[in-house]
Write a protein that holds these residues in place. Sequence first.
Motif, short mmCIF file in Angstrom:
data_model
loop_
_atom_site.label_atom_id
_atom_site.label_comp_id
_atom_site.label_asym_id
_atom_site.label_seq_id
_atom_site.Cartn_x
_atom_site.Cartn_y
_atom_site.Cartn_z
N GLN A 130 0.85 -1.18 0.00
CA GLN A 130 0.00 0.00 0.00
C GLN A 130 0.90 1.24 0.00
OE1 GLN A 130 -3.46 -0.18 -0.11
NE2 GLN A 130 -2.97 -2.32 -0.44
N PRO A 131 0.97 1.99 -1.11
CA PRO A 131 1.87 3.15 -1.18
C PRO A 131 1.53 4.22 -0.14
CG PRO A 131 0.99 2.61 -3.34
CD PRO A 131 0.24 1.78 -2.34
N LEU A 132 2.55 4.97 0.25
CA LEU A 132 2.36 6.11 1.15
C LEU A 132 1.82 7.29 0.37
CD1 LEU A 132 5.66 6.30 3.25
CD2 LEU A 132 3.49 5.29 3.90
N SER A 133 1.17 8.21 1.08
CA SER A 133 0.77 9.46 0.44
C SER A 133 2.03 10.26 0.13
CB SER A 133 -0.18 10.25 1.34
OG SER A 133 0.52 10.73 2.47
N CYS A 134 1.95 11.13 -0.85
CA CYS A 134 3.11 11.92 -1.28
C CYS A 134 3.68 12.76 -0.14
CB CYS A 134 2.75 12.82 -2.46
SG CYS A 134 2.39 11.91 -3.96
N LEU B 225 14.27 2.53 -2.05
CA LEU B 225 14.38 1.59 -3.17
C LEU B 225 12.98 1.24 -3.64
CD1 LEU B 225 16.80 -0.91 -1.38
CD2 LEU B 225 17.47 0.79 -3.07
N THR B 226 12.83 1.05 -4.94
CA THR B 226 11.56 0.60 -5.51
C THR B 226 11.82 -0.66 -6.32
OG1 THR B 226 10.80 2.89 -5.66
CG2 THR B 226 9.58 1.26 -6.94
N GLU C 265 19.51 -2.77 6.25
CA GLU C 265 18.23 -3.49 6.29
C GLU C 265 17.23 -2.73 5.43
OE1 GLU C 265 15.05 -5.01 9.68
OE2 GLU C 265 16.97 -4.17 10.29
N ARG C 266 16.39 -3.48 4.72
CA ARG C 266 15.31 -2.89 3.92
C ARG C 266 14.02 -3.00 4.71
NH1 ARG C 266 14.66 -5.26 -2.03
NH2 ARG C 266 13.33 -6.58 -0.76
N LEU C 267 13.33 -1.85 4.84
CA LEU C 267 12.04 -1.83 5.53
C LEU C 267 10.97 -1.39 4.54
CD1 LEU C 267 13.20 0.10 8.72
CD2 LEU C 267 13.01 -2.38 8.44
N ARG C 268 9.98 -2.25 4.32
CA ARG C 268 8.91 -1.88 3.40
C ARG C 268 8.14 -0.72 4.00
NH1 ARG C 268 4.58 -6.10 0.83
NH2 ARG C 268 3.10 -5.05 2.20
N LEU C 269 7.93 0.33 3.20
CA LEU C 269 7.36 1.57 3.73
C LEU C 269 6.00 1.38 4.38
CD1 LEU C 269 8.38 4.32 1.15
CD2 LEU C 269 9.55 3.57 3.23
N ASP C 270 5.17 0.49 3.84
CA ASP C 270 3.84 0.32 4.44
C ASP C 270 3.87 -0.54 5.70
OD1 ASP C 270 4.26 -2.12 3.13
OD2 ASP C 270 2.21 -2.24 2.37
N ASN D 270 -1.24 4.68 4.87
CA ASN D 270 -1.14 3.96 3.60
C ASN D 270 -2.10 4.55 2.57
OD1 ASN D 270 -3.40 3.06 4.84
ND2 ASN D 270 -2.92 0.89 4.74
N GLN D 271 -2.05 5.86 2.42
CA GLN D 271 -2.84 6.51 1.40
C GLN D 271 -2.00 6.59 0.12
OE1 GLN D 271 -3.67 10.27 3.12
NE2 GLN D 271 -4.89 9.42 4.78
N ILE D 272 -2.65 6.43 -1.00
CA ILE D 272 -1.93 6.39 -2.28
C ILE D 272 -1.51 7.77 -2.72
CG2 ILE D 272 -2.19 5.80 -4.72
CD1 ILE D 272 -3.97 3.50 -3.85
N CYS D 273 -0.28 7.83 -3.25
CA CYS D 273 0.30 9.08 -3.79
C CYS D 273 -0.26 9.34 -5.17
CB CYS D 273 1.82 8.92 -3.83
SG CYS D 273 2.69 10.30 -4.51
#
Length: 91
Positions: free
Chosen positions: A6-10, A44-45, A62-67, A88-91
């Motif tokens: 779930q992408p973060l808001s901008c 990273l994407t 370490e990689r942490l998934r943003l959501d 977890n609001q979409i950008c």
Amino acid sequence: MIQDYQPLSCDLYDYIEIACLHRYQLHIELVGGARLDARAMTTLTTPDKEEFLLVQNEGGQERLRLDQITAITPLTEGASFGRVLLGNQIC
């Protein structure tokens, strides 16, 4: 089991970018209650459009998934923001 990304808001993503730009030391709160202190390095994407925060701590990178991050608090003196609750609001 981790759900679909779930992408973060901008506007919330901007805080992650600022933390990486200035290499802030962060207190990071994760979904499920885990916490860690680490230095923000970069984002990273993946080809699947999942976004991660790459952090550095005593144990390495370490990689942490943003959501999966619920909040970040800069520990670096003079940081340009305080504790930020991530959603977890979409950008």
